[in-house]
Motif scaffolding. Structure first.
Motif, mmCIF file in Angstrom:
data_model
loop_
_atom_site.group_PDB
_atom_site.id
_atom_site.type_symbol
_atom_site.label_atom_id
_atom_site.label_comp_id
_atom_site.label_asym_id
_atom_site.label_seq_id
_atom_site.Cartn_x
_atom_site.Cartn_y
_atom_site.Cartn_z
ATOM 1 N N GLU A 1 1.474 5.344 -0.635
ATOM 2 C CA GLU A 1 0.898 6.686 -0.687
ATOM 3 C C GLU A 1 1.812 7.601 -1.495
ATOM 4 O O GLU A 1 3.034 7.449 -1.467
ATOM 5 C CB GLU A 1 0.728 7.251 0.730
ATOM 6 N N LYS B 1 2.711 1.816 3.463
ATOM 7 C CA LYS B 1 1.967 1.543 4.709
ATOM 8 C C LYS B 1 1.939 0.071 4.999
ATOM 9 O O LYS B 1 1.915 -0.745 4.149
ATOM 10 C CB LYS B 1 0.530 2.073 4.601
ATOM 11 N N ASP C 1 5.590 6.719 0.444
ATOM 12 C CA ASP C 1 5.347 6.113 1.752
ATOM 13 C C ASP C 1 4.660 4.778 1.567
ATOM 14 O O ASP C 1 3.636 4.687 0.879
ATOM 15 C CB ASP C 1 4.446 7.001 2.616
ATOM 16 N N HIS D 1 0.871 -1.180 0.000
ATOM 17 C CA HIS D 1 0.000 0.000 0.000
ATOM 18 C C HIS D 1 0.905 1.226 0.000
ATOM 19 O O HIS D 1 1.632 1.466 0.967
ATOM 20 C CB HIS D 1 -0.932 -0.026 1.202
#
Length: 68
Positions: free
Chosen positions: A9, A68, A66, A7
């Motif tokens: 970002e 996650k 980023d 995940h």
């Protein structure tokens, strides 16, 4: 082959997609990396004897995203 979903970002365009896919597919053991921008996901197929999820996360984060 193992499969994971990262995940991520910060991906918002075709350049982001290309950068993330390229850094992952250049890694030893990664067979395929497919970015899904709308879902903020990267689906990765890899050889678990040659790499792992933490190395993939580090490579993506080194590109400025980023995980996650």
């Amino acid at each position: 082959m193992a499969k994971t979903i990262l995940h991520v970002e910060g991906m918002s365009c075709g350049h982001c997609k290309s950068a993330v896919e390229e850094v992952l597919t250049r890694m030893e053991g990664v067979e395929k990396a497919e970015v899904r921008l709308e879902e903020h996901q990267v689906i990765v197929e890899y050889d678990a004897t040659k790499t792992d999820e933490s190395r993939m996360k580090e490579a993506v984060e080194a590109q400025g995203y980023d995980v996650k």
